[in-house]
Design a protein around this motif. Structure first.
Motif, PDB file in Angstrom:
ATOM      1  N   LEU A  94     -31.190  -2.770  23.943  1.00 58.25           N
ATOM      2  CA  LEU A  94     -31.626  -1.417  23.626  1.00 58.25           C
ATOM      3  C   LEU A  94     -31.913  -1.280  22.130  1.00 58.25           C
ATOM      4  N   ALA A  95     -31.079  -1.930  21.307  1.00 61.88           N
ATOM      5  CA  ALA A  95     -31.306  -1.877  19.864  1.00 61.88           C
ATOM      6  C   ALA A  95     -32.629  -2.531  19.500  1.00 61.88           C
ATOM      7  N   MET A  96     -32.969  -3.629  20.184  1.00 68.08           N
ATOM      8  CA  MET A  96     -34.212  -4.334  19.861  1.00 68.08           C
ATOM      9  C   MET A  96     -35.439  -3.464  20.126  1.00 68.08           C
ATOM     10  N   ARG A  97     -35.373  -2.636  21.150  1.00 69.29           N
ATOM     11  CA  ARG A  97     -36.516  -1.751  21.423  1.00 69.29           C
ATOM     12  C   ARG A  97     -36.764  -0.802  20.256  1.00 69.29           C
ATOM     13  N   ARG A  98     -35.676  -0.247  19.726  1.00 66.61           N
ATOM     14  CA  ARG A  98     -35.827   0.701  18.619  1.00 66.61           C
ATOM     15  C   ARG A  98     -36.248  -0.017  17.344  1.00 66.61           C
ATOM     16  N   LEU A  99     -35.669  -1.177  17.081  1.00 62.60           N
ATOM     17  CA  LEU A  99     -36.003  -1.895  15.849  1.00 62.60           C
ATOM     18  C   LEU A  99     -37.431  -2.419  15.871  1.00 62.60           C
ATOM     19  N   ALA A 100     -37.917  -2.795  17.054  1.00 63.53           N
ATOM     20  CA  ALA A 100     -39.285  -3.302  17.151  1.00 63.53           C
ATOM     21  C   ALA A 100     -40.312  -2.227  16.837  1.00 63.53           C
ATOM     22  N   ALA A 101     -39.927  -0.942  16.997  1.00 61.63           N
ATOM     23  CA  ALA A 101     -40.850   0.163  16.712  1.00 61.63           C
ATOM     24  C   ALA A 101     -40.915   0.510  15.227  1.00 61.63           C
ATOM     25  N   LEU A 102     -40.028  -0.053  14.436  1.00 61.16           N
ATOM     26  CA  LEU A 102     -39.999   0.235  12.994  1.00 61.16           C
ATOM     27  C   LEU A 102     -41.071  -0.575  12.259  1.00 61.16           C
ATOM     28  N   PRO A 103     -41.529  -0.091  11.089  1.00 59.83           N
ATOM     29  CA  PRO A 103     -42.358  -0.929  10.233  1.00 59.83           C
ATOM     30  C   PRO A 103     -41.566  -2.159   9.811  1.00 59.83           C
ATOM     31  N   GLN A 104     -42.194  -3.293   9.854  1.00 61.01           N
ATOM     32  CA  GLN A 104     -41.523  -4.549   9.545  1.00 61.01           C
ATOM     33  C   GLN A 104     -41.868  -5.033   8.132  1.00 61.01           C
ATOM     34  N   PRO A 105     -40.964  -5.590   7.373  1.00 63.90           N
ATOM     35  CA  PRO A 105     -39.530  -5.680   7.638  1.00 63.90           C
ATOM     36  C   PRO A 105     -38.852  -4.344   7.400  1.00 63.90           C
ATOM     37  N   THR A 148     -34.955  -2.224   6.351  1.00 63.71           N
ATOM     38  CA  THR A 148     -33.656  -2.335   5.673  1.00 63.71           C
ATOM     39  C   THR A 148     -32.542  -1.970   6.643  1.00 63.71           C
ATOM     40  N   THR A 149     -31.316  -2.264   6.213  1.00 64.22           N
ATOM     41  CA  THR A 149     -30.148  -1.899   7.023  1.00 64.22           C
ATOM     42  C   THR A 149     -30.066  -0.392   7.197  1.00 64.22           C
ATOM     43  N   SER A 150     -30.389   0.363   6.128  1.00 66.52           N
ATOM     44  CA  SER A 150     -30.331   1.823   6.222  1.00 66.52           C
ATOM     45  C   SER A 150     -31.346   2.332   7.226  1.00 66.52           C
ATOM     46  N   THR A 151     -32.574   1.758   7.201  1.00 71.09           N
ATOM     47  CA  THR A 151     -33.596   2.171   8.169  1.00 71.09           C
ATOM     48  C   THR A 151     -33.123   1.890   9.583  1.00 71.09           C
ATOM     49  N   ALA A 152     -32.541   0.711   9.794  1.00 67.44           N
ATOM     50  CA  ALA A 152     -32.051   0.357  11.129  1.00 67.44           C
ATOM     51  C   ALA A 152     -30.922   1.283  11.559  1.00 67.44           C
ATOM     52  N   ARG A 153     -30.024   1.636  10.603  1.00 62.74           N
ATOM     53  CA  ARG A 153     -28.907   2.519  10.938  1.00 62.74           C
ATOM     54  C   ARG A 153     -29.400   3.856  11.432  1.00 62.74           C
ATOM     55  N   ARG A 154     -30.418   4.397  10.728  1.00 61.80           N
ATOM     56  CA  ARG A 154     -30.932   5.701  11.141  1.00 61.80           C
ATOM     57  C   ARG A 154     -31.633   5.608  12.500  1.00 61.80           C
ATOM     58  N   ALA A 155     -32.380   4.510  12.743  1.00 66.06           N
ATOM     59  CA  ALA A 155     -33.064   4.355  14.028  1.00 66.06           C
ATOM     60  C   ALA A 155     -32.072   4.246  15.189  1.00 66.06           C
ATOM     61  N   ALA A 202     -32.300  -7.964   1.353  1.00 66.90           N
ATOM     62  CA  ALA A 202     -32.274  -6.539   1.697  1.00 66.90           C
ATOM     63  C   ALA A 202     -33.047  -6.197   2.951  1.00 66.90           C
ATOM     64  N   HIS A 203     -33.818  -7.154   3.497  1.00 65.44           N
ATOM     65  CA  HIS A 203     -34.701  -6.820   4.616  1.00 65.44           C
ATOM     66  C   HIS A 203     -34.539  -7.805   5.784  1.00 65.44           C
ATOM     67  N   ARG A 204     -34.840  -7.277   6.955  1.00 65.12           N
ATOM     68  CA  ARG A 204     -34.908  -8.078   8.182  1.00 65.12           C
ATOM     69  C   ARG A 204     -36.215  -7.761   8.894  1.00 65.12           C
ATOM     70  N   GLU A 205     -36.526  -8.643   9.894  1.00 61.06           N
ATOM     71  CA  GLU A 205     -37.658  -8.344  10.767  1.00 61.06           C
ATOM     72  C   GLU A 205     -37.336  -8.830  12.173  1.00 61.06           C
ATOM     73  N   VAL A 206     -38.014  -8.212  13.116  1.00 66.43           N
ATOM     74  CA  VAL A 206     -37.876  -8.632  14.508  1.00 66.43           C
ATOM     75  C   VAL A 206     -38.660  -9.937  14.703  1.00 66.43           C
TER      76      VAL A 206
END
Length: 599
Positions: free
Chosen positions: A546-557, A559-566, A593-597
């Motif tokens: 479920l987390a991967m679905r939300r993270l994949a919709a984010l602009p890549q790469p 940040t942890t803060s962006t992922a936390r809010r998503a 500081a960054h990750r990507e799917v």
């Protein structure tokens, strides 16, 4: 060296001392079989002698001349043991004598079925030849030589020798073909050193084929040693390949001659069982219940002390002082040490018999052995063991087919009735384990194998296949999530909470209120109900996907803060969850500081 050579034939002599066996072999072959000066000085064969010739058809035959005197009966048995054919000699002037009976008993014990009867010394008592022939046939009536062709000869005058050659030629022509393929077992009767060649051993090759360069095992009292065939001779000529039946001399690399003795055996590697305990059936002789406990067992060219435990008049268990390569159907001779006569013969029925663990086991075993058919009972052997590799039973000499009561599974023969019993016991054990320890992830595969006594871990899958049980993570459990006992209501409540807020992991005080400690959470995770992604961070097993679905919709790469809010969660949950996704290879860091799917 020459190329492939067809097998020849080997004939052993038998008969009372001074009845002319050695003289007869010399007259047929032109070779003196007595090898020792002492033998020639005394005119008495003390040990095995060897000679060879070609018969009128061109057929090659080698002779093993055995001693006739009772004092050298052990040497006689070493010569007769591997021999497929015997020439039984009785002198016309003396008739049937004491050692004639000993040799008859040895032939009967070994189950030798092919041979001829020779009435020798015809020049000394020409009028008695017919009478002695009748007497000899009567004495041999209970052996494999009962209907053997007979010849009257004189080695001195040459009378009857041509008839003997042609009779022997016809006899050998009608023999069944030996098994040239398959495993090899060469019982050694001599070993010596030849300058420039090294170790040489000799023996009668009754089955299997020897090739220069073969890697074999040498089995003896000092263990099992790898050796290599450097060269081969048959009847004095070198060959690269020798097929049965033949007298062979084998030049070996890997073992000194002084470490090899009569009774050693050359074996195809990993093809023969080496056993110290065999169950046998009497073949001739008196009742085994009358035999002494301490005996000598003669097998091939080996003579090994043994303990005999009667299982009735016709069956016994032999415990050998050293391991021998014996299989179902092998014939052995039994003798009390120093006794002038043989106890009798025996046929091996089991080269890997079960241990006697309870009172009355011997009597029960005797009943099983008495019921064994002539070619063995493969299905019964599988039933006794529950499961056994088919190749292992073949190694033990059992060549029959198992029948419909046996299933074949990946090279294993499995007794169907035993498998049903294993399945029933496994289902019961899983349920008992659940009731005793509801928080456990199930019964471990190792515990299940030990419980059922399975000979190999791979057999557990064929047992599981018919139970309806589930297995994962090395544990076996009943279908469904299962009941986690007293912790079940709390786990169910936590599941309901996480179903609506999947990334709002409970705090420590929440878990304490629910009375969910480390043990309860581990049990729930083992049952596939929860997922722990970090210290104290508990989510549903569906959370990573479920987390991967939300993270994949984010602009890549991101940040942890962006992922936390998503994910609508805290850093306490987001950081270990992201690290969990990294470990799975679903996400990766592009910089500190960054990750990507990972696409």
């Amino acid at each position: 060296m020459s190329g492939y050579v067809e097998g020849g034939h080997v004939v052993a002599t038998a008969g009372h001392v001074d009845h002319g066996k050695t003289t007869l072999v010399a007259a047929l072959t032109g070779m003196q079989p007595d090898r020792w000066a002492e033998e020639r000085r005394r005119g008495l064969t003390l040990d095995l002698g060897f000679a060879w010739t070609r018969l009128p058809s061109g057929r090659e035959v080698a002779f093993v001349d055995v001693p006739g005197h009772q004092r050298f009966l052990a040497n006689t048995l070493a010569g007769l043991g591997p021999a497929p054919v015997v020439s039984f000699v009785v002198a016309a002037d003396e008739g049937w004598c004491a050692q004639s009976g000993d040799h008859r008993d040895a032939i009967a014990a070994l189950g030798i079925e092919h041979g001829l009867l020779v009435i020798s010394h015809a020049d000394r008592a020409p009028d008695r030849a017919g009478e002695v022939l009748t007497q000899a046939r009567a004495e041999l009536a209970e052996t494999g030589l009962a209907d053997a062709p007979a010849v009257v000869v004189s080695a001195v005058t040459g009378a009857g020798l041509d008839d003997l050659r042609s009779t022997l030629d016809r006899l050998l022509a009608d023999l069944p073909a030996p098994a040239a393929e398959g495993r090899l077992r060469l019982w050694i009767d001599r070993s010596f050193t030849i300058t420039g060649a090294g170790t040489v051993v000799t023996g009668t090759l009754a089955a299997g084929t020897l090739r220069r360069g073969d890697r074999l095992h040498l089995c003896g009292p000092d263990g099992d040693h790898p050796v290599e065939v450097r060269g081969l001779q048959r009847c004095g000529r070198s060959h690269s390949v020798v097929a049965p039946t033949a007298r062979v001399a084998v030049n070996l690399r890997g073992r000194p001659a002084d470490g090899i003795h009569r009774g050693h055996a050359l074996l195809t590697p990993d093809a023969w069982p080496l056993t110290r305990v065999v169950d046998v059936r009497r073949c001739g002789g008196g009742a085994l219940t009358d035999a002494p406990a301490g005996i000598t067992v003669y097998a091939g060219t080996a003579a090994v002390p043994a303990r005999l435990r009667p299982l009735g008049p016709d069956h016994a268990r032999l415990t050998l002082d050293r391991a021998l390569p014996l299989v179902f159907g092998d014939r052995v001779v039994l003798r009390a040490p120093g006794a002038p006569r043989l106890i009798g013969g025996a046929r091996v029925l089991d080269a890997e018999p079960p241990a006697f663990a309870r009172r009355g086991a011997g009597a029960r075993r005797a009943a099983v052995l008495a019921a064994l058919p002539p070619d063995g009972d493969v299905a019964g052997e599988v039933a006794r063991r529950g499961a056994v590799r088919a190749a292992h039973l073949r190694r033990l000499g059992l060549t029959g087919e198992p029948g419909p009561q046996v299933a074949e599974v990946d090279g294993w023969w499995v007794d169907i009735a035993s498998r049903r019993g294993w399945r029933r016991r496994l289902v019961e054990a899983v349920e008992e384990n659940r009731q005793r320890n509801p928080l456990a992830p199930g019964l471990s595969r190792g515990a299940a194998r030990d419980l059922l006594g399975l000979p190999d871990a791979t057999l557990l899958d064929t047992v599981l296949a018919g139970t309806g049980l589930q297995h994962s993570g090395g544990h076996i459990r009943a279908p469904g999530h299962g009941d986690l006992g007293p912790a079940e209501p709390a786990i169910a409540a936590l599941e309901a909470r996480l179903a609506t807020t999947p990334f709002q992991a409970p705090e420590a005080h929440d878990l304490a209120e629910l009375r969910l400690g480390v043990r309860e959470l581990a049990a729930a995770e083992g049952a596939g109900r929860l997922l722990r992604v970090g210290d104290g961070v508990v989510l549903l097993p569906t959370a990573p996907a479920l987390a991967m679905r939300r993270l994949a919709a984010l602009p890549q790469p991101f940040t942890t803060s962006t992922a936390r809010r998503a994910l609508e969660t805290s850093r306490r949950v987001a950081i270990p969850l992201l690290e969990h996704l990294d470990a799975r290879g679903w996400t990766r860091r592009t910089d500190p500081a960054h990750r990507e799917v990972v696409r």
